[in-house]
Design a protein around this motif. Structure first.
Motif, short mmCIF file in Angstrom:
data_model
loop_
_atom_site.label_atom_id
_atom_site.label_comp_id
_atom_site.label_asym_id
_atom_site.label_seq_id
_atom_site.Cartn_x
_atom_site.Cartn_y
_atom_site.Cartn_z
N GLN A 1 -30.79 -24.72 -13.13
CA GLN A 1 -31.12 -25.62 -14.52
C GLN A 1 -29.65 -26.05 -15.11
O GLN A 1 -28.89 -24.99 -15.20
CB GLN A 1 -31.93 -24.88 -15.52
N GLU B 1 -35.89 -38.65 -12.46
CA GLU B 1 -37.10 -37.95 -12.83
C GLU B 1 -38.28 -38.97 -12.54
O GLU B 1 -39.44 -38.38 -12.25
CB GLU B 1 -37.00 -37.91 -14.29
N ASN C 1 -39.46 -37.87 -9.09
CA ASN C 1 -39.53 -36.75 -8.80
C ASN C 1 -38.63 -35.85 -8.45
O ASN C 1 -38.87 -34.83 -7.84
CB ASN C 1 -41.05 -36.41 -8.21
N LYS D 1 -36.54 -32.47 -12.70
CA LYS D 1 -37.66 -32.23 -13.55
C LYS D 1 -36.99 -31.57 -14.74
O LYS D 1 -35.95 -31.20 -14.88
CB LYS D 1 -38.48 -30.90 -12.73
N ARG D 2 -37.54 -32.22 -15.78
CA ARG D 2 -36.89 -31.93 -17.21
C ARG D 2 -37.88 -30.88 -17.96
O ARG D 2 -38.92 -30.93 -18.16
CB ARG D 2 -36.76 -33.30 -17.96
N THR D 3 -36.99 -29.94 -18.71
CA THR D 3 -37.80 -28.93 -19.52
C THR D 3 -37.25 -28.90 -20.61
O THR D 3 -35.83 -28.88 -20.86
CB THR D 3 -37.87 -27.53 -18.60
N TYR E 1 -32.41 -29.84 -16.91
CA TYR E 1 -32.83 -30.57 -15.74
C TYR E 1 -32.64 -29.57 -14.48
O TYR E 1 -31.74 -28.73 -14.45
CB TYR E 1 -31.90 -31.58 -15.66
N GLY F 1 -36.40 -31.42 -8.72
CA GLY F 1 -38.03 -31.76 -8.86
C GLY F 1 -38.82 -31.31 -7.74
O GLY F 1 -38.14 -31.02 -6.51
#
Length: 255
Positions: free
Chosen positions: A26, A51, A54, A57-59, A67, A70
């Motif tokens: 991350q 994103e 895919n 993936k963003r959190t 990031y 994905g």
């Protein structure tokens, strides 16, 4: 000029993706900008595009946006894994087909503009047929290669056909785009391909596709081949069994 800009964007996106590792799974946009030297505004734009497809993936947490790679990587990775192991899934079934019919059983995958034969179970007949393992054939000629050609993306297929050299191995080898496209349409409609003497005179080949379970993209083509006189049953009988076998392989990969 546009091609150079596009290539530059691809290179930058790959630089972003290469920043991730097991220890750095991350990262923030600031981390990525600092690591790559790409302006933060450009990093945000590329992350948004990745994103969307895919690959990223963003959190969000209370204070930061993180990031990470994905699920597209997982899907593509599984697809590659299955293709590398397709021989393991098919070998026993290929032996069964050879034992039942005493015909050559072959497995081919796409490699660029060619079909690459990655597995073969030869018949016990005194006259041995090729291609053998490791041999290549152009995608427009013979049942296995043309099956791979028929089920690839249309844009890729058109690009391959437009650059084909159209080598005539025998008088029966397809000699141009129009003839090949008609054969491809028939394969798509029927689910199988038949070639008669296209690489070696006096031979017949019948092939069916094996599809990847998740994406449903073609993984490989499975075929039987022999001299014309080696086929002792009606062609529809062989086709039916080949289709059943391809479905069994598909289902075994899916598990």
């Amino acid at each position: 000029m546009n091609d150079k800009k596009s290539l530059s964007s691809i290179e930058k996106a790959l630089q972003l993706l290469n920043c991730f590792s097991e220890k750095k799974f991350q990262m923030t946009a600031e981390d990525l900008a600092r690591t790559t030297g790409i302006p933060k505004s450009s990093v945000f734009r590329m992350l948004a595009t990745l994103e969307e497809y895919n690959y990223i993936k963003r959190t969000k947490t209370a204070h930061k946006t993180w990031y990470s790679p994905g699920f597209a990587f997982f899907e593509k990775g599984m697809m590659v894994h299955r293709q590398f192991n397709i021989r393991d899934y098919t070998r026993s079934r290929m032996v069964e087909l050879r034992n039942e019919w005493n015909l050559n059983v072959q497995l081919a995958v796409q490699d660029g503009h060619d079909a690459l034969y990655i597995e073969q179970v030869p018949s016990w007949r005194p006259i041995q047929l090729y291609p053998a393992i490791g041999r290549r054939a152009p995608l427009y000629a013979a049942s296995c290669p043309r099956t791979l050609l028929a089920y690839m993306e249309e844009s890729e297929r058109n690009a391959i056909l437009s650059k084909a050299k159209w080598t005539k191995f025998t008088p029966a080898t397809p000699g141009g785009i129009e003839e090949t496209e008609k054969a491809i349409q028939q394969i798509i409609e029927t689910g199988y391909s038949i070639s008669r003497g296209e690489l070696i005179g006096g031979t017949t080949g019948i092939a069916v596709p094996i599809f990847e379970p998740v994406s449903n993209h073609i993984l490989a083509a499975l075929s039987i081949a022999g001299l014309d006189t080696d086929f002792e049953k009606d062609e529809l009988y062989y086709i039916s069994i080949l289709k059943e076998t391809a479905k069994e392989i598909h289902d075994s990969i899916k598990k």
